[in-house]
Design a protein around this motif. Structure first.
Motif, PDB file in Angstrom:
ATOM      1  N   LYS A 122       2.717  -5.977   3.270  1.00 42.73           N
ATOM      2  CA  LYS A 122       1.970  -6.940   4.073  1.00 42.73           C
ATOM      3  C   LYS A 122       2.326  -8.355   3.616  1.00 42.73           C
ATOM      4  O   LYS A 122       2.332  -8.641   2.416  1.00 42.73           O
ATOM      5  CB  LYS A 122       0.467  -6.713   3.915  1.00 42.73           C
ATOM      6  CG  LYS A 122       0.036  -5.318   4.312  1.00 42.73           C
ATOM      7  CD  LYS A 122      -1.399  -5.081   3.924  1.00 42.73           C
ATOM      8  CE  LYS A 122      -1.772  -3.622   4.018  1.00 42.73           C
ATOM      9  NZ  LYS A 122      -3.100  -3.370   3.463  1.00 42.73           N
TER      10      LYS A 122
ATOM     11  N   LYS B  54      -9.541  -9.108   5.396  1.00 39.61           N
ATOM     12  CA  LYS B  54     -10.030  -8.331   4.254  1.00 39.61           C
ATOM     13  C   LYS B  54      -9.240  -7.032   4.103  1.00 39.61           C
ATOM     14  O   LYS B  54      -8.868  -6.645   3.001  1.00 39.61           O
ATOM     15  CB  LYS B  54     -11.513  -8.010   4.422  1.00 39.61           C
ATOM     16  CG  LYS B  54     -12.423  -9.183   4.199  1.00 39.61           C
ATOM     17  CD  LYS B  54     -13.866  -8.784   4.430  1.00 39.61           C
ATOM     18  CE  LYS B  54     -14.777  -9.979   4.387  1.00 39.61           C
ATOM     19  NZ  LYS B  54     -16.171  -9.625   4.713  1.00 39.61           N
ATOM     20  N   MET B  55      -9.004  -6.356   5.216  1.00 40.33           N
ATOM     21  CA  MET B  55      -8.258  -5.094   5.158  1.00 40.33           C
ATOM     22  C   MET B  55      -6.799  -5.321   4.749  1.00 40.33           C
ATOM     23  O   MET B  55      -6.219  -4.503   4.037  1.00 40.33           O
ATOM     24  CB  MET B  55      -8.312  -4.378   6.513  1.00 40.33           C
ATOM     25  CG  MET B  55      -9.686  -3.852   6.855  1.00 40.33           C
ATOM     26  SD  MET B  55     -10.383  -2.763   5.594  1.00 40.33           S
ATOM     27  CE  MET B  55      -9.276  -1.385   5.690  1.00 40.33           C
ATOM     28  N   ALA B  56      -6.229  -6.425   5.179  1.00 44.40           N
ATOM     29  CA  ALA B  56      -4.838  -6.717   4.822  1.00 44.40           C
ATOM     30  C   ALA B  56      -4.690  -6.947   3.324  1.00 44.40           C
ATOM     31  O   ALA B  56      -3.651  -6.623   2.741  1.00 44.40           O
ATOM     32  CB  ALA B  56      -4.338  -7.934   5.593  1.00 44.40           C
TER      33      ALA B  56
ATOM     34  N   ARG C 217      -6.350  -5.474   0.995  1.00 47.63           N
ATOM     35  CA  ARG C 217      -6.539  -4.233   0.225  1.00 47.63           C
ATOM     36  C   ARG C 217      -5.172  -3.680  -0.155  1.00 47.63           C
ATOM     37  O   ARG C 217      -4.247  -3.681   0.630  1.00 47.63           O
ATOM     38  CB  ARG C 217      -7.316  -3.204   1.031  1.00 47.63           C
ATOM     39  CG  ARG C 217      -8.740  -3.619   1.285  1.00 47.63           C
ATOM     40  CD  ARG C 217      -9.474  -2.566   2.071  1.00 47.63           C
ATOM     41  NE  ARG C 217      -9.415  -1.248   1.454  1.00 47.63           N
ATOM     42  CZ  ARG C 217     -10.306  -0.775   0.579  1.00 47.63           C
ATOM     43  NH1 ARG C 217     -11.321  -1.514   0.236  1.00 47.63           N
ATOM     44  NH2 ARG C 217     -10.175   0.435   0.071  1.00 47.63           N
TER      45      ARG C 217
ATOM     46  N   ASP D 252     -12.381  -9.694   9.219  1.00 51.50           N
ATOM     47  CA  ASP D 252     -12.319  -8.289   8.797  1.00 51.50           C
ATOM     48  C   ASP D 252     -10.873  -7.811   8.656  1.00 51.50           C
ATOM     49  O   ASP D 252     -10.547  -7.074   7.728  1.00 51.50           O
ATOM     50  CB  ASP D 252     -13.070  -7.401   9.788  1.00 51.50           C
ATOM     51  CG  ASP D 252     -14.575  -7.594   9.704  1.00 51.50           C
ATOM     52  OD1 ASP D 252     -15.060  -8.055   8.657  1.00 51.50           O
ATOM     53  OD2 ASP D 252     -15.260  -7.289  10.697  1.00 51.50           O
ATOM     54  N   ALA D 253     -10.003  -8.214   9.576  1.00 49.66           N
ATOM     55  CA  ALA D 253      -8.595  -7.841   9.478  1.00 49.66           C
ATOM     56  C   ALA D 253      -7.979  -8.449   8.218  1.00 49.66           C
ATOM     57  O   ALA D 253      -7.172  -7.804   7.534  1.00 49.66           O
ATOM     58  CB  ALA D 253      -7.828  -8.291  10.715  1.00 49.66           C
TER      59      ALA D 253
ATOM     60  N   ASP E  13       0.831  -1.208   0.000  1.00 48.13           N
ATOM     61  CA  ASP E  13       0.000   0.000   0.000  1.00 48.13           C
ATOM     62  C   ASP E  13       0.855   1.244   0.000  1.00 48.13           C
ATOM     63  O   ASP E  13       1.978   1.238   0.508  1.00 48.13           O
ATOM     64  CB  ASP E  13      -0.874   0.053   1.258  1.00 48.13           C
ATOM     65  CG  ASP E  13      -2.069  -0.855   1.175  1.00 48.13           C
ATOM     66  OD1 ASP E  13      -2.593  -1.046   0.070  1.00 48.13           O
ATOM     67  OD2 ASP E  13      -2.492  -1.362   2.221  1.00 48.13           O
TER      68      ASP E  13
END
Length: 112
Positions: free
Chosen positions: A53, A93-95, A97, A90-91, A34
């Motif tokens: 990540k 999914k965010m990772a 991105r 949820d974590a 990112d």
């Protein structure tokens, strides 16, 4: 769920070096890179914050994050590192991105 490791540093080249070091240090997968322009971008030497990540077993992620952090520190400097041993859905999914590579979505002509 496999562990997630996050390494934050300044600069794109430094992020590539950190991702390379992390991937070579342990059996992990680089799952996202990112970028973020900080609010004080005009006052910092390298105005782009990058985040690498990785994902794998807890021990592999620990080794990879340490190697990536050392590479970042030697380049433009490490901002932060963190390991999530058991990420929630949820974590996870965010990772996954990523802001890098969006140009492959199709808004740049002839870019697959």
């Amino acid at each position: 769920m496999e562990a997630i490791g996050i390494i934050e540093m300044f600069g794109f080249v430094c992020a590539i070096k950190a991702a390379d070091a992390a991937a070579k240090a342990a059996d992990v997968k680089v799952i996202a890179i990112d970028s973020n322009k900080p609010a004080n971008a005009e006052t910092v030497e390298v105005p782009l914050i990058m985040c690498v990540k990785v994902q794998g077993s807890v021990s592999a992620v620990e080794a990879a994050v340490e190697a990536g952090a050392r590479a970042a520190e030697a380049c433009t400097g490490l901002i932060q590192k963190h390991i999530i041993a058991r990420p929630t859905e949820d974590a996870q999914k965010m990772a996954l991105r990523s802001s890098v590579g969006r140009d492959r979505v199709g808004h740049i002509k002839n870019n697959a």
